[in-house]
Design a protein around this motif. Structure first.
Motif, PDB file in Angstrom:
ATOM      1  N   GLU B  88     -19.230 -73.390  23.024  1.00 21.73           N
ATOM      2  CA  GLU B  88     -19.403 -73.361  24.152  1.00 21.73           C
ATOM      3  C   GLU B  88     -18.988 -75.072  24.771  1.00 21.73           C
ATOM      4  OE1 GLU B  88     -21.655 -75.363  23.422  1.00 21.73           O
ATOM      5  OE2 GLU B  88     -23.361 -75.895  24.546  1.00 21.73           O
ATOM      6  N   SER B  94     -15.717 -71.839  26.459  1.00 22.87           N
ATOM      7  CA  SER B  94     -16.222 -70.696  25.079  1.00 22.87           C
ATOM      8  C   SER B  94     -15.013 -70.498  24.668  1.00 22.87           C
ATOM      9  CB  SER B  94     -16.367 -68.741  25.954  1.00 22.87           C
ATOM     10  OG  SER B  94     -14.666 -68.710  25.987  1.00 22.87           O
ATOM     11  N   HIS B  95     -15.602 -69.774  23.209  1.00 25.62           N
ATOM     12  CA  HIS B  95     -14.536 -69.545  21.938  1.00 25.62           C
ATOM     13  C   HIS B  95     -13.212 -69.405  22.582  1.00 25.62           C
ATOM     14  CE1 HIS B  95     -16.006 -66.055  22.167  1.00 25.62           C
ATOM     15  NE2 HIS B  95     -15.183 -65.364  21.208  1.00 25.62           N
ATOM     16  N   GLN B 123     -14.886 -64.876  30.734  1.00 25.90           N
ATOM     17  CA  GLN B 123     -14.524 -65.392  29.932  1.00 25.90           C
ATOM     18  C   GLN B 123     -12.801 -65.892  29.445  1.00 25.90           C
ATOM     19  OE1 GLN B 123     -16.755 -67.834  31.104  1.00 25.90           O
ATOM     20  NE2 GLN B 123     -17.675 -69.078  29.132  1.00 25.90           N
ATOM     21  N   ASN B 245     -16.088 -64.114  18.195  1.00 27.24           N
ATOM     22  CA  ASN B 245     -16.523 -65.232  17.739  1.00 27.24           C
ATOM     23  C   ASN B 245     -17.658 -65.130  16.290  1.00 27.24           C
ATOM     24  OD1 ASN B 245     -19.324 -66.158  18.195  1.00 27.24           O
ATOM     25  ND2 ASN B 245     -19.488 -64.092  19.408  1.00 27.24           N
ATOM     26  N   ALA B 357     -24.185 -69.249  27.197  1.00 29.91           N
ATOM     27  CA  ALA B 357     -23.992 -67.790  28.032  1.00 29.91           C
ATOM     28  C   ALA B 357     -25.169 -66.953  27.004  1.00 29.91           C
ATOM     29  CB  ALA B 357     -23.004 -67.493  27.624  1.00 29.91           C
ATOM     30  N   CYS B 385     -21.189 -69.269  21.305  1.00 32.11           N
ATOM     31  CA  CYS B 385     -20.460 -69.424  21.752  1.00 32.11           C
ATOM     32  C   CYS B 385     -19.673 -69.410  22.996  1.00 32.11           C
ATOM     33  CB  CYS B 385     -19.827 -68.204  21.624  1.00 32.11           C
ATOM     34  SG  CYS B 385     -20.471 -66.614  21.396  1.00 32.11           S
ATOM     35  N   GLY B 386     -20.028 -69.924  23.737  1.00 28.95           N
ATOM     36  CA  GLY B 386     -20.357 -70.185  25.130  1.00 28.95           C
ATOM     37  C   GLY B 386     -21.172 -70.716  26.343  1.00 28.95           C
TER      38      GLY B 386
END
Lengths: 273, 403
Positions: B88, B94-95, B123, B245, B357, B385-386
């Motif tokens: 993140e 994010s990824h 995202q 992800n 996220a 991941c976010g």
């Protein structure tokens, strides 16, 4: 074996006239109205009938056919009922070819073997499955051909000479040339390009050539059949159905007659009258 | 598969992972799909391509992202050591940027002049809009109208970055419908347009290509965990919508037999209610968006709508490699409900000072279920991941708060 599709194109050639291929979505606007509409198509001048198999996610279709698919699904359309429409039609007409057109998933879920068995029994002549390119021929194309059902492929402006042999292999019945780059019904058919494309296809195949995706009016149909064997009309016909629905989405009186009247005008164009 | 003893050899040359994957697209797109495959193959063999990507990942995206030991949550659950892979913290939050940088370089290599994309949570859309701004390419992002409403901050971000966001009103107006619309755009503009798909799904070569671009996540974890603990992790956990992800974290470890992996799908209001987005737990194999994979669908093969509080997980399918890893039982696919994710969202905010996220909040909800029962020397790595800024309106709404 000469099938209904080959026989129909032979008859058109003998009569020296272009053909009209009409598309409607099975079950649009409802099962019974659709049956009446399909039964009336040959008399109105349709030479071949494409019956769309409704799908929730018709990725290659423009707004008009997307909407017709949604109407059919809301009215309870299913693969079983699609085949029922074909069976019903075959009870009245043993000569007009019926081609099922759509996407693979509903067939995959029905089961390929069961689908081919039931489609043959119902009187289906050919299949156009938009999301099965030659790379996936093992899925349905080869089994369909083995079952005696024609496999009709779309050739597009992006199908260059290098790729054309792959597209034409395992193809039977006719070749459907997509005259525009885009989804169904979104642009108008470019006449000069179509003429060139048909000439190019004829250098590679003896199969009949049907042109569609941008054919909306009798004049379009006339222009197309000046170059190709037949013109296919879909979005313009299903839009005509949409225009004849009442506020609740139910067919207004005279819907079938109105749509068939439009098909008659398209046929006059396609037949070069 | 060429190497039956490896889980990392797929796909085959037709793009298949077992029965999954493939190239189920309209003929108009086939020549282009083949061209993308050829160009990507060439790029992979060209050291200058990877060098340019590495430089952007380092100086633009901010990689490597840290591997962070979540001390308080570890203490809270009282079992395994919990590490967060802090994706993140990447540029754009994010990824998604990992993949977008790779694909935009490929698009440029192919001479494409216009970029399209689909987005759910926004995202991926933000990441695409970002790389398009960076490389001065026009960008159209398709986004379901429902998602436009629930992800307003990201919609604004995309327009600030110069992208055109086109709301999609077909279907239930979410990610699936946005993808349909992007595919329709592509068919109509195939000559000059490159489609940057955001997840490890779609027609071959996208699932493999996106996976490869995202594998930077797992490759970094291997190095970082080894540096921190002297060994690789025991358990990997990641949320799954399309699953990019997760596959990026899992793939480098697939042949490490000691590593357990959990993909966490969105159970929405609960699997039993039918209102969920858990394609593997609650779906079956079918064909959509260019690939065969597990899908939410009815008995007639019609795709059903997914439901999740998280727009990024609200998709009725999953990347084909995940379907195959499920079939081979290499990865376990589990699920977390909206409520469980909301609880994890708040817990992470308060205990670690990280607002995640809603997507990785699902992963954390599963970590919460297993961590306490694992020994204290067990190493869990969860992909964070976010970041959650985009979700504050949704969460406030769910908690009955006004902001």
């Amino acid at each position: 074996m000469t099938g209904r599709i080959e026989a129909r194109f032979a008859a058109l050639r003998a009569a020296k006239r272009g053909g009209l291929v009409t598309f409607v979505t099975a079950g649009d606007p409802d099962h019974e109205t659709c049956k009446r509409l399909i039964r009336g198509l040959p008399e109105a001048g349709a030479d071949l009938i494409e019956l769309g198999m409704p799908f929730t996610d018709p990725m290659a279709d423009g707004p008009a056919i997307q909407a017709s698919s949604q109407r059919a699904l809301r009215a309870g359309a299913s693969m079983r009922r699609t085949l029922d429409i074909v069976r019903d039609f075959r009870g009245h007409d043993r000569e007009t070819p019926i081609i099922l057109m759509g996407y693979y998933n509903p067939i995959y879920i029905y089961g390929v073997e069961a689908f081919l068995r039931d489609a043959v029994a119902a009187g289906v002549d050919g299949l156009i499955i938009v999301d099965l390119p030659p790379e996936e021929d093992g899925e349905l194309c080869r089994p369909a051909l083995a079952a005696g059902i024609s496999w009709i492929r779309l050739a597009t402006p992006t199908t260059d000479d290098r790729r054309l042999p792959a597209v034409l292999s395992n193809t039977s019945g006719f070749v459907y040339y997509v005259s525009i780059m885009g989804t169904t019904g979104t642009k108008s058919v470019p006449e000069a390009e179509v003429r060139q494309a048909v000439a190019r296809l004829h250098r590679h195949t003896k199969l009949s050539i049907v042109v569609g995706f941008g054919v909306k009016t009798p004049d379009d149909a006339r222009a197309v059949t000046a170059a190709a064997d037949a013109a296919a009309v879909g979005s313009a016909i299903v839009s005509r159905i949409a225009a004849k629905l009442d506020a609740n989405g139910k067919p207004a009186p005279g819907l079938v007659e109105d749509v068939l009247g439009f098909v008659r005008a398209l046929a006059d164009g396609a037949h070069g009258a | 598969m060429a190497q039956p003893n490896s889980y990392r050899a797929g796909p085959d040359e037709g793009g298949h992972f077992g029965i999954f994957g493939g190239r189920f697209v309209a003929e108009t797109l086939m020549p282009l799909i083949l061209e993308v495959e050829r160009a990507y193959g060439e790029a992979r063999r060209d050291p200058s391509f990877q060098a340019e990507l590495d430089e952007l990942l380092t100086f633009y995206a901010g990689r490597p992202s840290p591997l962070y030991f979540a001390r308080r949550l570890t203490g809270h659950f009282g079992g395994a050591k919990i590490y967060f892979k802090r994706d993140e913290l990447n540029h754009t939050g994010s990824h998604k940027i990992n993949n977008c940088l790779g694909q935009i370089l490929l698009a440029r290599r192919m001479g494409k002049k216009r970029i399209i994309a689909e987005t759910g949570a926004g995202q991926h859309g933000v990441a695409v809009a970002t790389v398009c701004a960076l490389f001065d390419l026009p960008c159209v992002v398709y986004m379901g109208a429902t998602d436009v409403a629930r992800q307003r901050p990201n919609v604004f971000r995309m327009s600030l970055l110069g992208a055109e966001v086109r709301p999609v009103t077909s279907g239930r107006s979410t990610l699936k419908d946005a993808m349909n619309e992007a595919l329709r755009d592509w068919v109509a503009n195939v000559e000059d347009t490159f489609y940057i798909i955001g997840t490890a799904a779609g027609p071959h070569p996208y699932p493999a290509m996106v996976r490869n671009f995202q594998s930077v996540i797992g490759n970094e974890v291997r190095e970082q965990m080894t540096a921190a603990e002297g060994r690789i992790p025991d358990t990997l956990v990641a949320c799954i919508g399309g699953g990019s992800n997760a596959i990026g974290l899992f793939h480098p470890f697939l042949d490490d037999a000691s590593v357990r992996m959990f993909g966490v799908e969105a159970a929405g209001k609960g699997i039993a209610t039918g209102e969920h987005a858990a394609s593997i737990t609650g779906g079956r194999p079918g064909v959509l968006h260019g690939n065969r994979t597990f899908l939410l669908q009815n008995e007639d093969g019609q795709i059903t709508e997914a439901h999740s509080i998280s727009a990024g997980l609200d998709y009725p399918g999953i990347g084909p490699e995940h379907s195959w890893l499920h079939d081979r039982k290499r990865v376990q696919y589990v699920s977390a409900t909206d409520q469980e994710a909301l609880a994890a969202f708040q817990l992470c905010s308060r205990m670690e000072g990280i607002i995640p996220a809603l997507e990785p909040a699902h992963a954390l909800a599963y970590v919460a279920k297993i961590a306490g029962d694992l020994p204290r020397d067990h190493l869990i790595c969860m992909n964070l991941c976010g970041r959650g800024d985009k979700d504050i309106f949704t969460v406030a709404d769910a908690l009955g708060m006004k902001i």
